[in-house]
Design an enzyme around this catalytic site. Structure first.
Site, PDB file in Angstrom:
ATOM      1  N   GLU A 188       0.837  -1.196   0.000  1.00  0.00           N
ATOM      2  CA  GLU A 188       0.000   0.000   0.000  1.00  0.00           C
ATOM      3  C   GLU A 188       0.874   1.249   0.000  1.00  0.00           C
ATOM      4  OE1 GLU A 188      -3.324   0.400  -0.479  1.00  0.00           O
ATOM      5  OE2 GLU A 188      -2.464   2.388  -0.653  1.00  0.00           O
TER       6      GLU A 188
ATOM      7  N   LYS B 186       8.161  -1.777  -2.365  1.00  0.00           N
ATOM      8  CA  LYS B 186       7.565  -0.970  -1.295  1.00  0.00           C
ATOM      9  C   LYS B 186       8.659  -0.377  -0.400  1.00  0.00           C
ATOM     10  CE  LYS B 186       4.979   0.950   1.562  1.00  0.00           C
ATOM     11  NZ  LYS B 186       4.230   2.139   1.294  1.00  0.00           N
TER      12      LYS B 186
ATOM     13  N   CYS C 154       6.271   4.775   9.034  1.00  0.00           N
ATOM     14  CA  CYS C 154       6.815   3.993   7.912  1.00  0.00           C
ATOM     15  C   CYS C 154       8.279   4.257   7.568  1.00  0.00           C
ATOM     16  CB  CYS C 154       5.968   4.237   6.675  1.00  0.00           C
ATOM     17  SG  CYS C 154       4.314   3.582   6.857  1.00  0.00           S
TER      18      CYS C 154
HETATM   19  P1  NAD Z   1      -1.906  -0.165  12.734  1.00  0.00           P
HETATM   20  O1  NAD Z   1      -1.113  -0.474  13.929  1.00  0.00           O
HETATM   21  O2  NAD Z   1      -2.662   1.118  12.637  1.00  0.00           O
HETATM   22  O3  NAD Z   1      -2.994  -1.333  12.483  1.00  0.00           O
HETATM   23  C1  NAD Z   1      -2.701  -2.684  12.562  1.00  0.00           C
HETATM   24  C2  NAD Z   1      -3.890  -3.388  13.217  1.00  0.00           C
HETATM   25  O4  NAD Z   1      -3.680  -4.792  13.133  1.00  0.00           O
HETATM   26  C3  NAD Z   1      -4.054  -3.076  14.717  1.00  0.00           C
HETATM   27  O5  NAD Z   1      -5.343  -2.532  14.941  1.00  0.00           O
HETATM   28  C4  NAD Z   1      -3.876  -4.431  15.406  1.00  0.00           C
HETATM   29  O6  NAD Z   1      -4.726  -4.607  16.524  1.00  0.00           O
HETATM   30  C5  NAD Z   1      -4.260  -5.385  14.295  1.00  0.00           C
HETATM   31  N1  NAD Z   1      -3.715  -6.732  14.451  1.00  0.00           N
HETATM   32  C6  NAD Z   1      -2.449  -7.115  14.733  1.00  0.00           C
HETATM   33  N2  NAD Z   1      -2.344  -8.443  14.739  1.00  0.00           N
HETATM   34  C7  NAD Z   1      -3.568  -8.941  14.466  1.00  0.00           C
HETATM   35  C8  NAD Z   1      -4.087 -10.257  14.309  1.00  0.00           C
HETATM   36  N3  NAD Z   1      -3.298 -11.340  14.419  1.00  0.00           N
HETATM   37  N4  NAD Z   1      -5.410 -10.400  14.041  1.00  0.00           N
HETATM   38  C9  NAD Z   1      -6.220  -9.315  13.911  1.00  0.00           C
HETATM   39  N5  NAD Z   1      -5.773  -8.041  14.020  1.00  0.00           N
HETATM   40  C10 NAD Z   1      -4.454  -7.863  14.296  1.00  0.00           C
HETATM   41  O7  NAD Z   1      -0.907  -0.296  11.495  1.00  0.00           O
HETATM   42  P2  NAD Z   1      -1.015   0.436  10.069  1.00  0.00           P
HETATM   43  O8  NAD Z   1      -0.461   1.807  10.155  1.00  0.00           O
HETATM   44  O9  NAD Z   1      -2.376   0.221   9.513  1.00  0.00           O
HETATM   45  O10 NAD Z   1       0.030  -0.414   9.227  1.00  0.00           O
HETATM   46  C11 NAD Z   1      -0.251  -1.732   8.828  1.00  0.00           C
HETATM   47  C12 NAD Z   1       0.806  -2.159   7.810  1.00  0.00           C
HETATM   48  O11 NAD Z   1       0.722  -1.333   6.647  1.00  0.00           O
HETATM   49  C13 NAD Z   1       2.237  -2.032   8.315  1.00  0.00           C
HETATM   50  O12 NAD Z   1       2.994  -3.094   7.788  1.00  0.00           O
HETATM   51  C14 NAD Z   1       2.689  -0.720   7.720  1.00  0.00           C
HETATM   52  O13 NAD Z   1       4.085  -0.685   7.521  1.00  0.00           O
HETATM   53  C15 NAD Z   1       1.982  -0.718   6.385  1.00  0.00           C
HETATM   54  N6  NAD Z   1       1.734   0.623   5.828  1.00  0.00           N
HETATM   55  C16 NAD Z   1       1.341   1.646   6.626  1.00  0.00           C
HETATM   56  C17 NAD Z   1       1.047   2.891   6.068  1.00  0.00           C
HETATM   57  C18 NAD Z   1       0.616   4.054   6.922  1.00  0.00           C
HETATM   58  O14 NAD Z   1       0.561   5.160   6.425  1.00  0.00           O
HETATM   59  N7  NAD Z   1       0.270   3.865   8.178  1.00  0.00           N
HETATM   60  C19 NAD Z   1       1.138   3.062   4.683  1.00  0.00           C
HETATM   61  C20 NAD Z   1       1.518   1.988   3.896  1.00  0.00           C
HETATM   62  C21 NAD Z   1       1.809   0.766   4.479  1.00  0.00           C
HETATM   63  C1  UDX Z   2       4.762   7.547   3.632  1.00  0.00           C
HETATM   64  C2  UDX Z   2       4.767   7.422   2.098  1.00  0.00           C
HETATM   65  O1  UDX Z   2       4.659   8.729   1.514  1.00  0.00           O
HETATM   66  C3  UDX Z   2       3.620   6.539   1.632  1.00  0.00           C
HETATM   67  O2  UDX Z   2       3.699   6.342   0.218  1.00  0.00           O
HETATM   68  C4  UDX Z   2       3.721   5.196   2.344  1.00  0.00           C
HETATM   69  O3  UDX Z   2       2.650   4.361   1.948  1.00  0.00           O
HETATM   70  C5  UDX Z   2       3.719   5.376   3.842  1.00  0.00           C
HETATM   71  O4  UDX Z   2       4.799   6.255   4.227  1.00  0.00           O
HETATM   72  P1  UDX Z   2       3.342   8.959   5.387  1.00  0.00           P
HETATM   73  O5  UDX Z   2       4.427   8.566   6.327  1.00  0.00           O
HETATM   74  O6  UDX Z   2       1.937   8.716   5.777  1.00  0.00           O
HETATM   75  O7  UDX Z   2       3.549   8.218   3.983  1.00  0.00           O
HETATM   76  O8  UDX Z   2       3.465  10.521   5.041  1.00  0.00           O
HETATM   77  P2  UDX Z   2       4.460  11.365   4.104  1.00  0.00           P
HETATM   78  O9  UDX Z   2       3.650  12.380   3.399  1.00  0.00           O
HETATM   79  O10 UDX Z   2       5.323  10.526   3.277  1.00  0.00           O
HETATM   80  O11 UDX Z   2       5.348  12.141   5.165  1.00  0.00           O
HETATM   81  C6  UDX Z   2       6.278  11.466   5.993  1.00  0.00           C
HETATM   82  C7  UDX Z   2       7.072  12.476   6.805  1.00  0.00           C
HETATM   83  O12 UDX Z   2       7.929  13.239   5.970  1.00  0.00           O
HETATM   84  C8  UDX Z   2       6.190  13.493   7.532  1.00  0.00           C
HETATM   85  O13 UDX Z   2       6.738  13.738   8.801  1.00  0.00           O
HETATM   86  C9  UDX Z   2       6.273  14.717   6.655  1.00  0.00           C
HETATM   87  O14 UDX Z   2       6.012  15.903   7.339  1.00  0.00           O
HETATM   88  C10 UDX Z   2       7.722  14.627   6.195  1.00  0.00           C
HETATM   89  N1  UDX Z   2       7.983  15.343   4.931  1.00  0.00           N
HETATM   90  C11 UDX Z   2       7.334  14.976   3.791  1.00  0.00           C
HETATM   91  C12 UDX Z   2       8.942  16.347   4.891  1.00  0.00           C
HETATM   92  O15 UDX Z   2       9.553  16.679   5.910  1.00  0.00           O
HETATM   93  N2  UDX Z   2       9.197  16.973   3.703  1.00  0.00           N
HETATM   94  C13 UDX Z   2       8.561  16.629   2.548  1.00  0.00           C
HETATM   95  O16 UDX Z   2       8.857  17.238   1.500  1.00  0.00           O
HETATM   96  C14 UDX Z   2       7.604  15.598   2.593  1.00  0.00           C
END
Ligand code: NAD
Ligand code: UDX
Length: 469
Positions: free
Chosen positions: A158, A217, A273
């Site tokens: 994602e 990713k 991330c």
């Molecule tokens: P999060 O902590 O917000 O959510 C994860 C959820 O999974 C939690 O609510 C937890 O209770 C649940 N969980 C854990 N183990 C479980 C199980 N065995 N059964 C059921 N539920 C369970 O995490 P997130 O930010 O959504 O990230 C999830 C993944 O996506 C990570 O690998 C992260 O690196 C990736 N990712 C995050 C972002 C972002 O912007 N947050 C973007 C891209 C990818």
């Molecule tokens: C990032 C990636 O952008 C996204 O594609 C991936 O799926 C998850 O990780 P996110 O961490 O949610 O997303 O936000 P992002 O907009 O990337 O910003 C990350 C950090 O960098 C923030 O603290 C932001 O303020 C900082 N940032 C971003 C800067 O300091 N300068 C910039 O020009 C852009």
């Protein structure tokens, strides 16, 4: 007709599958989680995460073809496609501690699927994972599956960013689907591609092998973070030379090979991330006996730590080398604007330095609660409960936060911070009143006219009286 289950109702699972439900009204989508409170919140009017546009999407689909539940086994059994969207934090203990991804949650979810499935499934790795995790998932599933039940594993990382998640999901740059190069793998790839094709143009749905997809990713996040560390490294040179980092970024960004995005200097990147995924890449490189490669990527994180430290130190040095018992108003605690997420926020490291110098910290953030701030700050390496109770206060009103303060410190780029009445803020502060803009969002010349001493990352210091540069 396919049915979808998503394991993990977090920042990714929730918005991603809510948008699938919106765009595919004929597909039942159930999002499950172990955390009852989180599921209750998804089923309430106060969603567990703040994300512009999310409430509207959920309200439209919830109860129609979008369901939130803790009945994990039932949802697994009913589904044809299962997204695994659980957290993969950096390991805290054991082998690889501080670098490797903790895959315990991915493994637990995979074992649950193997234990309860009564029919064949497509299992989609949505979490960000180290390269070849799909192999481990496949082995667990195959070792535990019963006759005639088949599991196909796909990698579908994602790319949404928080704060713009809904827009990113509605109009993604690309959808990536990795599979094994077998006829069954390709078939599963097509099934998932058909779901996305309901709203994403086919040319933007790209397929490739599993390992390329997993590595893409980590690579994308590493490249994005590298740009921020690069511009932040340049910001230090700007401050020392009189160059302006915004002008440098603009000039460089006009080169179509470089492009203008992700070149905003800042107090440092945060979020759940970037740091985690780069450290994961560092660990992978070391495991592959590529120490130079590991060192190269590690430097992106090291520079980010340096930038946070450098900013905090500049506050202390400009405030006459002591902030003991001074009040500092910190505007912004979230890791970026338009989110309430505080994971790895640069504000935490900056505030930790202030508390260590025994300052009083008055925090204002439009989306972060006092409880969340306490959770992040009362941690080993940040501060004790006693220090928190004595030195940290959260204010809903920015004007209250700045009252009698010596400085305003901008840590998050919330747009409303630029709209505040700075004359009013100035009038209520100790003099000389300072502003430290860690996000380059304020009108520094205007603030200087009011009387503020203004320091901006990557910008020349204010000209001294009588100095004709
Ligand atoms: P999060 O902590 O917000 O959510 C994860 C959820 O999974 C939690 O609510 C937890 O209770 C649940 N969980 C854990 N183990 C479980 C199980 N065995 N059964 C059921 N539920 C369970 O995490 P997130 O930010 O959504 O990230 C999830 C993944 O996506 C990570 O690998 C992260 O690196 C990736 N990712 C995050 C972002 C972002 O912007 N947050 C973007 C891209 C990818
Ligand atoms: C990032 C990636 O952008 C996204 O594609 C991936 O799926 C998850 O990780 P996110 O961490 O949610 O997303 O936000 P992002 O907009 O990337 O910003 C990350 C950090 O960098 C923030 O603290 C932001 O303020 C900082 N940032 C971003 C800067 O300091 N300068 C910039 O020009 C852009």
């Amino acid at each position: 007709m396919v049915k979808i289950c998503c394991i993990g109702a977090g920042y990714v699972g929730g918005p991603t599958c809510a948008v699938i439900a919106l765009k595919c009204p004929h597909i039942p989508v159930t999002i499950v989680d172990l955390n009852q409170d989180r599921i209750d919140a998804w089923n309430s009017d106060t969603l567990p995460i703040f994300e512009p546009g999310l409430q509207e999407v959920v309200t439209q689909c919830r109860g129609r073809n979008l369901f939130f539940s803790t009945a994990i086994d039932d949802a697994i059994r009913a589904a044809d496609i299962i997204f695994v969207s659980v957290n993969t934090p950096t390991k805290k203990n054991g082998l690889g501690a501080g670098f490797a991804a903790d895959l315990a949650y991915v493994e637990a979810a995979t074992r649950r699927i193997a234990a309860v499935a009564q029919s064949s499934k497509i299992v989609v790795e949505k979490s960000t994972v180290p390269c070849r995790t799909a192999e481990s998932m496949r082995r667990i599933l195959e070792a535990n599956s019963r006759d005639a039940i088949r599991f196909e594993i796909l990698s579908n990382p994602e790319f949404l960013a928080e704060g713009t998640a809904i827009a990113d999901l509605m109009q993604p740059d690309r959808i990536l689907i990795g599979s094994l190069p077998t006829p069954e793998g390709r078939k599963a790839q097509h099934v998932l591609a058909d779901v996305y094709a309901e709203w994403v143009p086919r040319p933007q749905i790209i397929t490739m092998n599993l390992w390329s997809s997993e590595l893409s990713k980590l690579a994308a996040n590493a490249l994005l973070a590298q740009r921020i560390s690069s511009i932040n490294a340049l910001s230090a040179i700007c401050e020392a030379t009189g160059a302006d980092v915004d002008e440098v970024a603009y000039a460089c960004g006009l080169d179509s090979r470089i492009g203008p995005k992700f070149l905003k200097a800042s107090v440092g990147f945060g979020g759940s991330c970037f740091q985690k995924d780069i450290l994961n890449l560092v660990y992978l490189s070391e495991s592959l006996h590529l120490p130079e490669v590991a060192q190269y990527w590690k430097q992106v994180v090291d520079l980010n730590e340096y930038q946070k430290r450098r900013f905090a130190q500049s506050v202390v040095s400009r405030l006459f080398n002591t902030i003991t018992n001074k009040r500092l108003a910190v505007f912004g605690f979230a890791f970026k604007k338009n989110t309430g997420d505080t994971r790895e926020s640069a504000a935490i490291a900056v505030i930790a330095s202030f508390l260590n110098e025994r300052a009083h910290v008055h925090i204002h953030d439009p989306e972060v609660s006092a409880a969340q701030i306490e959770l992040e700050l009362v941690q080993p390496g940040v501060c004790t409960q006693a220090v928190y109770d004595a030195q940290v206060h959260r204010f809903a009103d920015p004007y209250e936060a700045a009252k009698d303060a010596d400085a305003i410190v901008i840590c998050t780029e919330w747009e409303q911070f630029a709209q505040l009445d700075y004359q009013r803020l100035y009038d209520s502060m100790h003099k000389p009143a300072f502003v430290f803009d860690g996000r380059l969002i304020l009108d520094a010349p205007k603030l200087r006219q009011i009387g503020f001493q203004v320091e901006v990352i990557g910008k020349p210091a204010a000209p001294k009286p009588g100095f004709n540069a």
